[in-house]
Enzyme design. Sequence first.
Site, short mmCIF file in Angstrom:
data_model
loop_
_atom_site.label_atom_id
_atom_site.label_comp_id
_atom_site.label_asym_id
_atom_site.label_seq_id
_atom_site.Cartn_x
_atom_site.Cartn_y
_atom_site.Cartn_z
CG HIS A 156 -23.02 61.31 -49.23
ND1 HIS A 156 -22.16 61.10 -50.29
CD2 HIS A 156 -22.67 62.52 -48.70
CE1 HIS A 156 -21.34 62.14 -50.38
NE2 HIS A 156 -21.63 63.01 -49.44
CG ASP A 162 -27.21 69.03 -50.51
OD1 ASP A 162 -26.14 68.53 -50.89
OD2 ASP A 162 -27.58 69.01 -49.31
O1 LIG Z 1 -22.77 65.06 -47.18
C1 LIG Z 1 -22.82 66.15 -47.70
C2 LIG Z 1 -21.91 66.52 -48.82
O2 LIG Z 1 -20.94 65.55 -49.10
C3 LIG Z 1 -23.85 67.14 -47.21
O3 LIG Z 1 -23.64 68.41 -47.75
C4 LIG Z 1 -25.22 66.62 -47.48
O4 LIG Z 1 -25.43 66.74 -48.88
C5 LIG Z 1 -26.26 67.28 -46.61
O5 LIG Z 1 -26.48 68.60 -46.87
P1 LIG Z 1 -27.40 69.60 -45.96
O6 LIG Z 1 -28.72 68.95 -45.77
O7 LIG Z 1 -26.66 69.86 -44.71
O8 LIG Z 1 -27.47 70.86 -46.78
#
Ligand SMILES: O=C(CO)[C@@H](O)[C@H](O)COP(=O)(O)O
EC number: 2.7.1.17
Length: 467
Positions: free
Chosen positions: A74, A228
């Site tokens: 995002h 991720d």
């Molecule tokens: O916003 C979301 C999923 O929609 C989060 O899962 C981000 O992708 C961040 O991930 P992490 O850095 O916490 O693993």
Amino acid sequence: MSRPLVAGVDSSTQSCKVVVRDAETGALVRSGRAGHPDGTEVDPAAWWAALQKAVADAGGLDDVAAVAVGGQQHGMVCLDERGDVVRDALLWNDTRSATAADDLVSELGGGQAWADAVGSVPVASFTVTKLRWLAEHEPDHARATAAVCLPHDWLTWKLSGSRELADLVTDRSDASGTGYWSAETGDYRTDLLERALGHVPALPRVVGPGEAAGRTPTGALLGPGAGDNAAAALGLGAGPGDVVVSVGTSGVVTAIADRGSRDGTGAVAGFADGTGRFLPLVCTLNAARVLDAMARVLGVDHARLSDLALEAEPGAGGLVLVPYLEGERTPNLPDASGSLHGLTLGSARPADFARAAVEGLLCGLADGLDALVAQGVTPHRALLVGGGAASEAVRQVAPTVLGVPVDAPPPGEYVADGAARQAAWVLAGTDAPPAWALADVASYRSKAVPAVRERYAAARAAAYPAG
Ligand SMILES: O=C(CO)[C@@H](O)[C@H](O)COP(=O)(O)O
Ligand SMILES: Nc1ncnc2c1ncn2[C@@H]1O[C@H](COP(=O)(O)OP(=O)(O)O)[C@@H](O)[C@H]1O
């Protein structure tokens, strides 16, 4: 002759991790990591510096035949005509665009209209809302924006060595988190992008699963990369019936599905996965950092926090933590703060505080699991990953709160592993990713304790009647 090596990168909120693996067997050869700066607004140059440091820590990429990048979803990366970054990137956990999200939702006629258009109802995390915020608050930056991409797209582009905006690429999973790309149709909704930003900038080409996205200047193949969560599912080899529960900076509950979802309530985001399927996903803003915060309050480290939580009885003596310490995304309460309920002389004990932190973050994830079930997911087991899954208390309490069997793979870099597996797939040029052996899991099978969720639901309703 030695066997080819592949590399996977996880550029996550808090750090960058790199794994180098044997392309055929998936065996880990070496790894590295480097930290990211704190904050919800970050100069992308810091990610590039961390990536280079993590690569050096992993012994370099000179002998690597293919590489792919997984990254936090995002984040808004705006580039000008020369390919320079227009302003610091706004991350997924930056909530300043909450009003922009509300405006965009009502302009289109409500949540269901967005879910029907792009599979998800945008909240402050989504790129489209950040672009509306930019147009309203920094019109010069909005006008200067000639291309928009995501953190993993930008890093793949940097690895390609190109400065041409036309060379930007992304993949289905990360495109589906923008709010202007539909996982069901596979198309950009440039009308929604224009509605947000005021014009349509250049967008990354969406490269298909397992397709090559270019080469690095030294000749290594580049995979399309992934968001991720899609990368973690690929790294874990998650299949039908598996629900991946990630306790990282974000709390994420997700499943592999054959069809896209359209949840007009916005609880479930209708994302795509990294293999051509779908990835219905619920994301909370408060997960591992709830444990960090409670450990800080109690003046203990994570190991002691876990021991304390396991000393307490289920239900923490009636103490309930509603853990919205960074506001919350699901439910959509960007301005919320955390609250403690049921504090008595009896529960004023470090053990009950520790337990309430573990139970509170897991209750938020259990609500997410319910939302996935409402979208047709049938969970057979939860695969527990992310930094917080290293906590023995989180592992042991998880089945009692989630109400499904829990398997915890050994602590590992599953996002980076998924990116590496994608790189191996691109290198092999096959229809499906290579069948790498998966690590043994530790199984946790305690019975559900519904009273914990009932008390949590009552505390949450008392604190946030509209949530
Ligand atoms: O916003 C979301 C999923 O929609 C989060 O899962 C981000 O992708 C961040 O991930 P992490 O850095 O916490 O693993
Ligand atoms: N043993 C542990 N118990 C609980 N939390 C932990 C433990 N080890 C690390 N963490 C926490 O996990 C988080 C990092 O998890 P990670 O999944 O790498 O996050 P992200 O991918 O969002 O950067 C940090 O907040 C860290 O303090």
